[in-house]
Design an enzyme around this catalytic site. Sequence first.
Site, PDB file in Angstrom:
ATOM      1  N   LYS A 183      40.028  23.069  29.061  1.00  0.00           N
ATOM      2  CA  LYS A 183      39.397  23.767  27.934  1.00  0.00           C
ATOM      3  C   LYS A 183      40.451  24.756  27.446  1.00  0.00           C
ATOM      4  O   LYS A 183      40.809  25.710  28.144  1.00  0.00           O
ATOM      5  CB  LYS A 183      38.155  24.509  28.440  1.00  0.00           C
ATOM      6  CG  LYS A 183      37.069  24.728  27.432  1.00  0.00           C
ATOM      7  CD  LYS A 183      37.431  25.654  26.296  1.00  0.00           C
ATOM      8  CE  LYS A 183      37.179  27.113  26.570  1.00  0.00           C
ATOM      9  NZ  LYS A 183      37.762  28.003  25.553  1.00  0.00           N
ATOM     10  N   GLY A 240      40.392  34.568  34.312  1.00  0.00           N
ATOM     11  CA  GLY A 240      40.028  35.404  33.175  1.00  0.00           C
ATOM     12  C   GLY A 240      39.202  36.590  33.616  1.00  0.00           C
ATOM     13  O   GLY A 240      39.439  37.146  34.695  1.00  0.00           O
ATOM     14  N   SER A 241      38.220  36.941  32.802  1.00  0.00           N
ATOM     15  CA  SER A 241      37.457  38.175  33.050  1.00  0.00           C
ATOM     16  C   SER A 241      36.365  37.962  34.099  1.00  0.00           C
ATOM     17  O   SER A 241      35.933  36.839  34.355  1.00  0.00           O
ATOM     18  CB  SER A 241      36.800  38.618  31.744  1.00  0.00           C
ATOM     19  OG  SER A 241      35.829  37.667  31.357  1.00  0.00           O
ATOM     20  N   ARG A 243      33.332  38.936  33.677  1.00  0.00           N
ATOM     21  CA  ARG A 243      32.136  38.512  32.937  1.00  0.00           C
ATOM     22  C   ARG A 243      32.148  36.992  32.733  1.00  0.00           C
ATOM     23  O   ARG A 243      31.170  36.305  33.005  1.00  0.00           O
ATOM     24  CB  ARG A 243      32.115  39.232  31.588  1.00  0.00           C
ATOM     25  CG  ARG A 243      30.759  39.348  30.969  1.00  0.00           C
ATOM     26  CD  ARG A 243      30.784  40.430  29.909  1.00  0.00           C
ATOM     27  NE  ARG A 243      31.888  40.183  28.972  1.00  0.00           N
ATOM     28  CZ  ARG A 243      31.742  39.677  27.751  1.00  0.00           C
ATOM     29  NH1 ARG A 243      30.579  39.365  27.291  1.00  0.00           N
ATOM     30  NH2 ARG A 243      32.783  39.489  26.973  1.00  0.00           N
ATOM     31  N   GLY A 244      33.298  36.469  32.273  1.00  0.00           N
ATOM     32  CA  GLY A 244      33.426  35.034  32.000  1.00  0.00           C
ATOM     33  C   GLY A 244      33.307  34.214  33.280  1.00  0.00           C
ATOM     34  O   GLY A 244      32.565  33.229  33.339  1.00  0.00           O
ATOM     35  N   GLY A 245      34.033  34.624  34.312  1.00  0.00           N
ATOM     36  CA  GLY A 245      34.042  33.878  35.581  1.00  0.00           C
ATOM     37  C   GLY A 245      32.658  33.835  36.201  1.00  0.00           C
ATOM     38  O   GLY A 245      32.189  32.785  36.650  1.00  0.00           O
ATOM     39  N   GLU A 264      39.238  33.133  39.298  1.00  0.00           N
ATOM     40  CA  GLU A 264      40.115  34.260  39.657  1.00  0.00           C
ATOM     41  C   GLU A 264      39.921  35.274  38.542  1.00  0.00           C
ATOM     42  O   GLU A 264      40.213  34.983  37.384  1.00  0.00           O
ATOM     43  CB  GLU A 264      41.558  33.758  39.781  1.00  0.00           C
ATOM     44  CG  GLU A 264      42.492  34.781  40.387  1.00  0.00           C
ATOM     45  CD  GLU A 264      43.116  35.683  39.356  1.00  0.00           C
ATOM     46  OE1 GLU A 264      42.450  36.667  38.937  1.00  0.00           O
ATOM     47  OE2 GLU A 264      44.258  35.417  38.963  1.00  0.00           O
ATOM     48  N   CYS A 301      47.069  39.876  36.469  1.00  0.00           N
ATOM     49  CA  CYS A 301      45.921  40.116  37.336  1.00  0.00           C
ATOM     50  C   CYS A 301      46.345  40.945  38.545  1.00  0.00           C
ATOM     51  O   CYS A 301      45.507  41.487  39.253  1.00  0.00           O
ATOM     52  CB  CYS A 301      45.298  38.800  37.774  1.00  0.00           C
ATOM     53  SG  CYS A 301      46.506  37.554  38.160  1.00  0.00           S
ATOM     54  N   GLU A 392      38.612  47.555  36.494  1.00  0.00           N
ATOM     55  CA  GLU A 392      39.948  47.235  35.985  1.00  0.00           C
ATOM     56  C   GLU A 392      40.082  47.635  34.506  1.00  0.00           C
ATOM     57  O   GLU A 392      39.181  47.396  33.703  1.00  0.00           O
ATOM     58  CB  GLU A 392      40.173  45.724  36.121  1.00  0.00           C
ATOM     59  CG  GLU A 392      41.559  45.286  35.672  1.00  0.00           C
ATOM     60  CD  GLU A 392      41.755  43.769  35.741  1.00  0.00           C
ATOM     61  OE1 GLU A 392      40.757  43.032  35.875  1.00  0.00           O
ATOM     62  OE2 GLU A 392      42.914  43.349  35.650  1.00  0.00           O
TER      63      GLU A 392
HETATM   64  P1  NAP Z   1      37.690  35.536  29.223  1.00  0.00           P
HETATM   65  O1  NAP Z   1      36.950  36.240  28.166  1.00  0.00           O
HETATM   66  O2  NAP Z   1      37.119  35.578  30.571  1.00  0.00           O
HETATM   67  O3  NAP Z   1      37.849  34.022  28.756  1.00  0.00           O
HETATM   68  C1  NAP Z   1      38.542  33.053  29.523  1.00  0.00           C
HETATM   69  C2  NAP Z   1      38.093  31.663  29.105  1.00  0.00           C
HETATM   70  O4  NAP Z   1      36.750  31.450  29.526  1.00  0.00           O
HETATM   71  C3  NAP Z   1      38.086  31.446  27.610  1.00  0.00           C
HETATM   72  O5  NAP Z   1      38.466  30.113  27.363  1.00  0.00           O
HETATM   73  C4  NAP Z   1      36.658  31.672  27.212  1.00  0.00           C
HETATM   74  O6  NAP Z   1      36.273  30.941  26.089  1.00  0.00           O
HETATM   75  C5  NAP Z   1      35.916  31.141  28.420  1.00  0.00           C
HETATM   76  N1  NAP Z   1      34.642  31.833  28.631  1.00  0.00           N
HETATM   77  C6  NAP Z   1      34.476  33.147  28.889  1.00  0.00           C
HETATM   78  N2  NAP Z   1      33.170  33.421  29.074  1.00  0.00           N
HETATM   79  C7  NAP Z   1      32.510  32.247  28.928  1.00  0.00           C
HETATM   80  C8  NAP Z   1      31.131  31.876  28.984  1.00  0.00           C
HETATM   81  N3  NAP Z   1      30.188  32.781  29.228  1.00  0.00           N
HETATM   82  N4  NAP Z   1      30.820  30.590  28.766  1.00  0.00           N
HETATM   83  C9  NAP Z   1      31.758  29.677  28.518  1.00  0.00           C
HETATM   84  N5  NAP Z   1      33.083  29.978  28.428  1.00  0.00           N
HETATM   85  C10 NAP Z   1      33.449  31.233  28.637  1.00  0.00           C
HETATM   86  O7  NAP Z   1      39.180  36.066  29.360  1.00  0.00           O
HETATM   87  P2  NAP Z   1      40.289  36.358  28.254  1.00  0.00           P
HETATM   88  O8  NAP Z   1      39.842  35.919  26.901  1.00  0.00           O
HETATM   89  O9  NAP Z   1      41.507  35.760  28.760  1.00  0.00           O
HETATM   90  O10 NAP Z   1      40.481  37.929  28.281  1.00  0.00           O
HETATM   91  C11 NAP Z   1      39.426  38.846  28.230  1.00  0.00           C
HETATM   92  C12 NAP Z   1      39.497  39.794  29.418  1.00  0.00           C
HETATM   93  O11 NAP Z   1      39.613  39.059  30.629  1.00  0.00           O
HETATM   94  C13 NAP Z   1      40.708  40.715  29.456  1.00  0.00           C
HETATM   95  O12 NAP Z   1      40.558  41.857  28.688  1.00  0.00           O
HETATM   96  C14 NAP Z   1      40.831  41.009  30.924  1.00  0.00           C
HETATM   97  O13 NAP Z   1      39.995  42.066  31.274  1.00  0.00           O
HETATM   98  C15 NAP Z   1      40.381  39.762  31.606  1.00  0.00           C
HETATM   99  N6  NAP Z   1      41.471  38.876  32.081  1.00  0.00           N
HETATM  100  C16 NAP Z   1      41.667  38.752  33.422  1.00  0.00           C
HETATM  101  C17 NAP Z   1      42.666  37.924  33.881  1.00  0.00           C
HETATM  102  C18 NAP Z   1      42.899  37.739  35.334  1.00  0.00           C
HETATM  103  O14 NAP Z   1      43.948  37.939  35.754  1.00  0.00           O
HETATM  104  N7  NAP Z   1      41.965  37.311  36.110  1.00  0.00           N
HETATM  105  C19 NAP Z   1      43.469  37.215  33.023  1.00  0.00           C
HETATM  106  C20 NAP Z   1      43.246  37.339  31.655  1.00  0.00           C
HETATM  107  C21 NAP Z   1      42.234  38.172  31.211  1.00  0.00           C
HETATM  108  P3  NAP Z   1      36.726  31.368  24.602  1.00  0.00           P
HETATM  109  O15 NAP Z   1      38.153  30.902  24.482  1.00  0.00           O
HETATM  110  O16 NAP Z   1      35.803  30.609  23.729  1.00  0.00           O
HETATM  111  O17 NAP Z   1      36.569  32.848  24.519  1.00  0.00           O
END
Ligand code: NAP
Length: 527
Positions: A183, A240-241, A243-245, A264, A301, A392
């Site tokens: 994705k 990623g975040s 919230r997303g994970g 992660e 991260c 974080e």
């Molecule tokens: P993200 O918002 O978690 O998104 C990562 C991926 O997951 C994207 O492809 C997103 O889709 C998808 N996604 C997120 N929530 C979802 C849901 N509820 N249902 C389905 N798909 C979902 O991360 P990000 O955009 O990379 O960055 C946002 C924040 O994440 C940053 O500000 C930071 O705090 C954190 N982050 C953490 C790390 C780490 O090291 N673990 C790395 C990068 C970012 P879309 O593309 O459609 O949004």
Amino acid sequence: MIKGTNKIGYQESAQHAQATYAFVAATLESLPEAFHPATGEEVDQAAQKAAKAFPIYRALAPRQRSEFLRAIADEIEALGSELIERVMVESGLPEGRVTGERGRTTGQLRLFADFIEEGSWVEAIIDPAMPDRKPLPRVDIRQMLQPVGPVVVFTASNFPLAFSTAGGDTASALAAGNPVIVKAHESHLGTNDLIAQAILHAAQKTNMPDGVFSSLNSLGYEVGSQLVMHDSVASVAFTGSQRGGKALFDLAQKRQRPIPVFAEMGSVNPVFILPEAMLVRAEALAQQLAASITLGVGQFCTNPGLIVTIDGPETRQFSQELAKAIEATQAGTMLNQGIRTNFEERVQHLSTLDPVSMLGSRLNEKLPHTVKATVATVSGADFMEHPHLREEVFGPFSLIIICADRQEMENIANNLEGQLTATLMTENHDDDVVRTLFDILSQKAGRVLFDGVPTGVEVCHAMHHGGPYPATTDERFTSVGTKAILRFVRPVAYQNAPQNLLPDALKNENPLGIWRKINGQLTKDPL
Ligand code: NAP
């Protein structure tokens, strides 16, 4: 050439009426190519194709899969400057970092190729039959790790190559024998398109089954959610975040057949500086940490987000030196608007809190398209009282905690949530406090470091890049290094199975010549 299509195995598809666009990270201007989000039907086709490819792909000899992985690395290199330039535009990362990340990505693919050729990773265990055992005979039992099925990979915004389309998740899932559906991240759609084409060229050149790899674009969360819920999908990898994970993890548990989500989600990576270290190298520590905090505009991260110290003149000198070093760094472009807004809002919020003191004069100022690194201080007591200070701040920020004494430092360690890393800076390894902290941090983090900064994550056999929740959704596994393969396999035991049906790894004559455990002893001998 960027095509903007979804890649459903070897077929390109662009059914969606709407288009989405990539953008220049530095200016937020749209780039010209139209990218087609996947429709529900296209998601289903990709998942069905992956399911059909699975039995063919998993049955291939390890050498065939390793050739595929090496061919992907070659194809990525063959993209040359087109890839490097596109990554730079979409991510705002400088050329040196992007070239380095490409090397890490191709190196990782080749490492997995060597790893599966060597073969012992399948953990073949044989307990041969003992027909004469008394009082009961023993049956023949053999076990090894087997691939789980199609894996969905959510690519990371902060590593457009090494944790993305052909990154560690894809490399380890393919190495294990699973088809992959990526994705794409909206922050690097063009990069994803180029790499997806490279993977598919490699697949064609090495005669991989149609469906071994697919790549889908999205508009919002629908595509990702549908993939996680699809019956044919067996496992999910995410960076990623929190919230997303967590949202994807929860979604996967609601399925008729729940599946694992290896997310992660980053952490604050505390660095504990003991007074002895402060005494002899306060200035050097400030320089070392400033470089780590600002590396990649703090978008790692493993960025050191908390620095835990004990009050004293050297600590005050350290804080001033760190603020000076941070202030001297250039403002940097963040990966996307959302990440930048999050960073600015979080720093702004912290600056309004009474117990938090921002250090430096130009800190937290609004700049067009770039952000400035920032550090702040808080007392140990206030940190303990305000649990949200543990969250974080993704970007170039670190909070210096000034403890009253060693006991408070220990309390802070004990109250930490799960971390990817924790670091000890010390001069005296025999100190009781160091031993205690070492013990506590070993419980809290996936990687405990001495006298280094956590931002470099070596891709090797011994690396563990994971940690207790909320750093990841499964602390038993790593997303970096060869052990990442273990996320996408499961053990299967075969009882009294005939030789001709057993996988080669378990056959009596050991045709693969791999290390196996026979009756509890490691050996390469045939049975
Ligand atoms: P993200 O918002 O978690 O998104 C990562 C991926 O997951 C994207 O492809 C997103 O889709 C998808 N996604 C997120 N929530 C979802 C849901 N509820 N249902 C389905 N798909 C979902 O991360 P990000 O955009 O990379 O960055 C946002 C924040 O994440 C940053 O500000 C930071 O705090 C954190 N982050 C953490 C790390 C780490 O090291 N673990 C790395 C990068 C970012 P879309 O593309 O459609 O949004």
